[in-house]
Scaffold this motif. Structure first.
Motif, PDB file in Angstrom:
ATOM      1  N   ILE B  27      69.630 103.495 -11.803  1.00 55.36           N
ATOM      2  CA  ILE B  27      68.719 102.407 -12.187  1.00 55.36           C
ATOM      3  C   ILE B  27      69.436 101.216 -12.821  1.00 55.36           C
ATOM      4  O   ILE B  27      68.831 100.164 -13.007  1.00 55.36           O
ATOM      5  CB  ILE B  27      67.560 102.893 -13.091  1.00 55.36           C
ATOM      6  CG1 ILE B  27      68.095 103.449 -14.414  1.00 55.36           C
ATOM      7  CG2 ILE B  27      66.728 103.939 -12.400  1.00 55.36           C
ATOM      8  CD1 ILE B  27      66.979 103.967 -15.306  1.00 55.36           C
ATOM      9  N   PHE B  31      69.092  98.275 -17.488  1.00 48.85           N
ATOM     10  CA  PHE B  31      67.771  98.842 -17.794  1.00 48.85           C
ATOM     11  C   PHE B  31      67.877 100.037 -18.736  1.00 48.85           C
ATOM     12  O   PHE B  31      67.003 100.272 -19.560  1.00 48.85           O
ATOM     13  CB  PHE B  31      67.067  99.253 -16.502  1.00 48.85           C
ATOM     14  CG  PHE B  31      66.768  98.105 -15.594  1.00 48.85           C
ATOM     15  CD1 PHE B  31      65.791  97.177 -15.942  1.00 48.85           C
ATOM     16  CD2 PHE B  31      67.469  97.929 -14.413  1.00 48.85           C
ATOM     17  CE1 PHE B  31      65.515  96.095 -15.113  1.00 48.85           C
ATOM     18  CE2 PHE B  31      67.204  96.850 -13.578  1.00 48.85           C
ATOM     19  CZ  PHE B  31      66.229  95.925 -13.933  1.00 48.85           C
ATOM     20  N   ARG B  45      57.366 108.737 -15.192  1.00 48.97           N
ATOM     21  CA  ARG B  45      56.634 108.067 -16.262  1.00 48.97           C
ATOM     22  C   ARG B  45      57.572 107.403 -17.281  1.00 48.97           C
ATOM     23  O   ARG B  45      57.444 106.225 -17.576  1.00 48.97           O
ATOM     24  CB  ARG B  45      55.724 109.084 -16.967  1.00 48.97           C
ATOM     25  CG  ARG B  45      54.551 108.463 -17.677  1.00 48.97           C
ATOM     26  CD  ARG B  45      53.459 109.472 -17.861  1.00 48.97           C
ATOM     27  NE  ARG B  45      52.891 109.916 -16.588  1.00 48.97           N
ATOM     28  CZ  ARG B  45      52.348 111.099 -16.361  1.00 48.97           C
ATOM     29  NH1 ARG B  45      52.318 111.994 -17.295  1.00 48.97           N
ATOM     30  NH2 ARG B  45      51.840 111.393 -15.184  1.00 48.97           N
ATOM     31  N   LEU B  47      61.143 107.318 -17.269  1.00 44.07           N
ATOM     32  CA  LEU B  47      62.317 106.605 -16.748  1.00 44.07           C
ATOM     33  C   LEU B  47      61.942 105.595 -15.676  1.00 44.07           C
ATOM     34  O   LEU B  47      62.791 104.857 -15.180  1.00 44.07           O
ATOM     35  CB  LEU B  47      63.341 107.604 -16.199  1.00 44.07           C
ATOM     36  CG  LEU B  47      63.824 108.659 -17.202  1.00 44.07           C
ATOM     37  CD1 LEU B  47      64.783 109.628 -16.543  1.00 44.07           C
ATOM     38  CD2 LEU B  47      64.498 107.984 -18.386  1.00 44.07           C
ATOM     39  N   GLU B  48      60.669 105.615 -15.281  1.00 46.82           N
ATOM     40  CA  GLU B  48      60.152 104.650 -14.298  1.00 46.82           C
ATOM     41  C   GLU B  48      60.931 104.676 -12.993  1.00 46.82           C
ATOM     42  O   GLU B  48      61.166 103.639 -12.372  1.00 46.82           O
ATOM     43  CB  GLU B  48      60.196 103.224 -14.859  1.00 46.82           C
ATOM     44  CG  GLU B  48      59.329 103.011 -16.064  1.00 46.82           C
ATOM     45  CD  GLU B  48      59.413 101.584 -16.551  1.00 46.82           C
ATOM     46  OE1 GLU B  48      59.852 100.722 -15.762  1.00 46.82           O
ATOM     47  OE2 GLU B  48      59.039 101.333 -17.698  1.00 46.82           O
ATOM     48  N   MET B  49      61.331 105.849 -12.587  1.00 47.84           N
ATOM     49  CA  MET B  49      62.062 105.926 -11.318  1.00 47.84           C
ATOM     50  C   MET B  49      61.064 106.079 -10.181  1.00 47.84           C
ATOM     51  O   MET B  49      60.119 106.859 -10.267  1.00 47.84           O
ATOM     52  CB  MET B  49      63.043 107.111 -11.339  1.00 47.84           C
ATOM     53  CG  MET B  49      64.243 106.844 -12.233  1.00 47.84           C
ATOM     54  SD  MET B  49      65.250 108.304 -12.536  1.00 47.84           S
ATOM     55  CE  MET B  49      66.172 108.420 -11.019  1.00 47.84           C
ATOM     56  N   ASP B  50      61.270 105.332  -9.114  1.00 47.58           N
ATOM     57  CA  ASP B  50      60.401 105.497  -7.947  1.00 47.58           C
ATOM     58  C   ASP B  50      61.022 106.525  -7.009  1.00 47.58           C
ATOM     59  O   ASP B  50      62.117 107.051  -7.260  1.00 47.58           O
ATOM     60  CB  ASP B  50      60.132 104.157  -7.256  1.00 47.58           C
ATOM     61  CG  ASP B  50      61.386 103.536  -6.667  1.00 47.58           C
ATOM     62  OD1 ASP B  50      62.420 104.233  -6.582  1.00 47.58           O
ATOM     63  OD2 ASP B  50      61.344 102.357  -6.294  1.00 47.58           O
ATOM     64  N   SER B  51      60.306 106.806  -5.920  1.00 50.34           N
ATOM     65  CA  SER B  51      60.711 107.929  -5.071  1.00 50.34           C
ATOM     66  C   SER B  51      62.101 107.724  -4.457  1.00 50.34           C
ATOM     67  O   SER B  51      62.887 108.662  -4.379  1.00 50.34           O
ATOM     68  CB  SER B  51      59.671 108.160  -3.976  1.00 50.34           C
ATOM     69  OG  SER B  51      59.418 106.969  -3.285  1.00 50.34           O
ATOM     70  N   ILE B  52      62.433 106.501  -4.072  1.00 44.84           N
ATOM     71  CA  ILE B  52      63.740 106.296  -3.427  1.00 44.84           C
ATOM     72  C   ILE B  52      64.866 106.402  -4.472  1.00 44.84           C
ATOM     73  O   ILE B  52      65.981 106.822  -4.145  1.00 44.84           O
ATOM     74  CB  ILE B  52      63.793 104.940  -2.661  1.00 44.84           C
ATOM     75  CG1 ILE B  52      64.950 104.931  -1.646  1.00 44.84           C
ATOM     76  CG2 ILE B  52      63.882 103.751  -3.590  1.00 44.84           C
ATOM     77  CD1 ILE B  52      64.792 105.829  -0.467  1.00 44.84           C
ATOM     78  N   GLU B  53      64.552 106.084  -5.717  1.00 42.94           N
ATOM     79  CA  GLU B  53      65.557 106.273  -6.773  1.00 42.94           C
ATOM     80  C   GLU B  53      65.750 107.759  -7.072  1.00 42.94           C
ATOM     81  O   GLU B  53      66.867 108.196  -7.364  1.00 42.94           O
ATOM     82  CB  GLU B  53      65.137 105.516  -8.036  1.00 42.94           C
ATOM     83  CG  GLU B  53      65.299 104.009  -7.879  1.00 42.94           C
ATOM     84  CD  GLU B  53      64.691 103.209  -9.023  1.00 42.94           C
ATOM     85  OE1 GLU B  53      65.057 102.035  -9.165  1.00 42.94           O
ATOM     86  OE2 GLU B  53      63.827 103.751  -9.750  1.00 42.94           O
ATOM     87  N   ILE B  54      64.659 108.514  -6.986  1.00 43.09           N
ATOM     88  CA  ILE B  54      64.787 109.965  -7.201  1.00 43.09           C
ATOM     89  C   ILE B  54      65.585 110.590  -6.051  1.00 43.09           C
ATOM     90  O   ILE B  54      66.363 111.520  -6.246  1.00 43.09           O
ATOM     91  CB  ILE B  54      63.403 110.632  -7.387  1.00 43.09           C
ATOM     92  CG1 ILE B  54      62.709 110.045  -8.614  1.00 43.09           C
ATOM     93  CG2 ILE B  54      63.547 112.146  -7.558  1.00 43.09           C
ATOM     94  CD1 ILE B  54      61.277 110.514  -8.835  1.00 43.09           C
ATOM     95  N   VAL B  55      65.409 110.041  -4.831  1.00 37.62           N
ATOM     96  CA  VAL B  55      66.243 110.491  -3.698  1.00 37.62           C
ATOM     97  C   VAL B  55      67.719 110.258  -4.029  1.00 37.62           C
ATOM     98  O   VAL B  55      68.561 111.137  -3.878  1.00 37.62           O
ATOM     99  CB  VAL B  55      65.887 109.723  -2.395  1.00 37.62           C
ATOM    100  CG1 VAL B  55      66.929 109.979  -1.307  1.00 37.62           C
ATOM    101  CG2 VAL B  55      64.502 110.114  -1.890  1.00 37.62           C
ATOM    102  N   MET B  78      57.918 121.638  -4.931  1.00 42.03           N
ATOM    103  CA  MET B  78      57.006 120.952  -5.866  1.00 42.03           C
ATOM    104  C   MET B  78      56.051 120.023  -5.137  1.00 42.03           C
ATOM    105  O   MET B  78      56.431 119.417  -4.137  1.00 42.03           O
ATOM    106  CB  MET B  78      57.813 120.095  -6.854  1.00 42.03           C
ATOM    107  CG  MET B  78      58.726 120.905  -7.720  1.00 42.03           C
ATOM    108  SD  MET B  78      59.641 119.816  -8.806  1.00 42.03           S
ATOM    109  CE  MET B  78      60.854 120.971  -9.403  1.00 42.03           C
TER     110      MET B  78
END
Lengths: 275, 102
Positions: B27, B31, B45, B47-55, B78
């Motif tokens: 990220i 930030f 919630r 860390l405000e990571m979106d799905s592509i960041e979690i990828v 999950m």
């Protein structure tokens, strides 16, 4: 991070189970990215297949591009990706606009597509579909404002809002995406859709606005079968495991299942044979 | 990035430090400076990571810990809500469990 160069453009890809004999390529929809498959659907398919996911241009972690969001360009991109990965022929699945890309690929390059799965592809001539990009844009802006001013509800964080806002702003105002998508409005009237020769699975949500589009395809694509799942257009997010299992069963096919059963029977017979 | 096979079992604290560095890489430091990354931080919630960041994050975990853990397989069990509520501590515990079952 697997970012590869395809025709001098950076493309973010993810691969699972690289050693498998057959490959499934998964195409996401507009304004989305490969994560729609990554967490739940791809791992299920990877139990039996080599799975390739990629981010379309200007989406996810792929390079930005001002032009080429029409189906010809998108299928050129996909063909170039297959070439770069040395994949001659693959199973193909596409979601939403990615479903249209997958169909166009089967129409243009039939020898490179074994089986075809189309998830929630919209008819681009529907007024509702045509207005989607405008609605998305407006909705986004409204959400943007609401989430900034309303502190009482759970909201997207500032960083994500800014990031999304930048993506939409770029796609809507600095690329040809709107025009290119609008120019595809007659796609369902293309006669060559009726020439799609691949076994085709159409997956739609029972309460999806796109269901009539699926029914049209069912009557047009000769070797198609249709399956419905509880949910709306966001099916891969709402029902990822059911979607994955439908895809897996379809791509494995009854011939392979029959071979597997045969193999198990043969092994059992050998084990029970005591001369 | 090639998988790094760790010769010794990493402590809980070491895993936490590695994961924090991955989050920073995904990220961006600018930030992260404003964030308090703790074990209780949830990816979506806090860390405000979106799905592509979690990828991107999970690819770093896979690259670093290599064959020792089936991170994608674990995530695939999950549903969306569980992914959204996933905490850093859950991942640390998962990696520790994988290490001890080797």
């Amino acid at each position: 991070m697997p970012v590869i160069q395809v025709k001098n453009k950076s493309v973010h890809i993810q691969e699972l189970n690289k050693g498998a004999r057959e490959t499934i390529v998964l195409v996401h929809g507009m304004f989305s990215n490969l994560s729609v498959y990554y967490f739940n659907i791809a791992p299920v398919l990877a139990q039996s297949f080599h799975v390739v996911m990629y981010d379309m241009k200007s989406h996810g972690m792929s390079e930005r591009c001002e032009y080429g969001y029409d189906l010809l360009s998108m299928t050129d991109d996909l063909r170039d990706l297959l070439d770069a990965l040395h994949l001659k022929s693959v199973h193909l699945a596409g979601y939403s606009y990615g479903g249209l890309v997958a169909m166009k690929m089967a129409m243009r390059y039939p020898s490179r597509v074994k089986k075809l799965a189309v998830i929630e592809a919209p008819d681009p001539s529907d007024n509702e579909t045509l207005s989607i990009i405008d609605i998305y844009s407006k909705e986004f802006l409204v959400d943007y404002i609401n989430n900034y001013t309303d502190t009482t509800r759970m909201r997207m964080g500032k960083r994500q809002l800014d990031k999304n806002h930048r993506m939409y702003e770029y796609l809507f105002y600095e690329t040809s995406i709107k025009e290119d998508m609008h120019n595809e409005r007659f796609f369902f009237s293309d006669d060559t859709i009726g020439n799609i020769a691949q076994d085709t699975l159409l997956i739609y949500g029972k309460s999806s606005n796109c269901l009539p589009s699926g029914r049209k395809l069912y009557h047009t694509v000769p070797r198609s079968k249709m399956t419905l799942i509880e949910g709306d257009h966001n099916l891969p997010i709402q029902q990822p495991l059911e979607t994955a299992n439908k895809l897996k069963d379809f791509f494995i096919g009854w011939q392979v299942k029959f071979k597997q059963i045969n193999h198990k029977l043969w092994q059992a017979l050998r084990l029970s044979y005591h001369p | 990035m090639d998988a790094i096979t760790t010769k010794h079992k990493l402590s809980n604290e070491e895993i936490f430090t590695i994961l924090k560095s991955f989050i920073t890489e995904v990220i961006g430091e600018e930030f992260v400076e404003d964030m308090d990354i703790s074990r209780e931080s949830s990816f979506a919630r806090d860390l405000e990571m979106d799905s592509i960041e979690i990828v991107s994050f999970s690819e770093k975990v896979k690259s670093h810990f290599g064959e020792n853990i089936d991170f994608t397989g674990w995530l695939s069990s999950m549903d969306l809500d569980q992914l959204i509520n996933l905490k850093l501590d859950d991942i640390i515990n998962y990696i520790e469990t994988c290490q001890s079952s080797k």
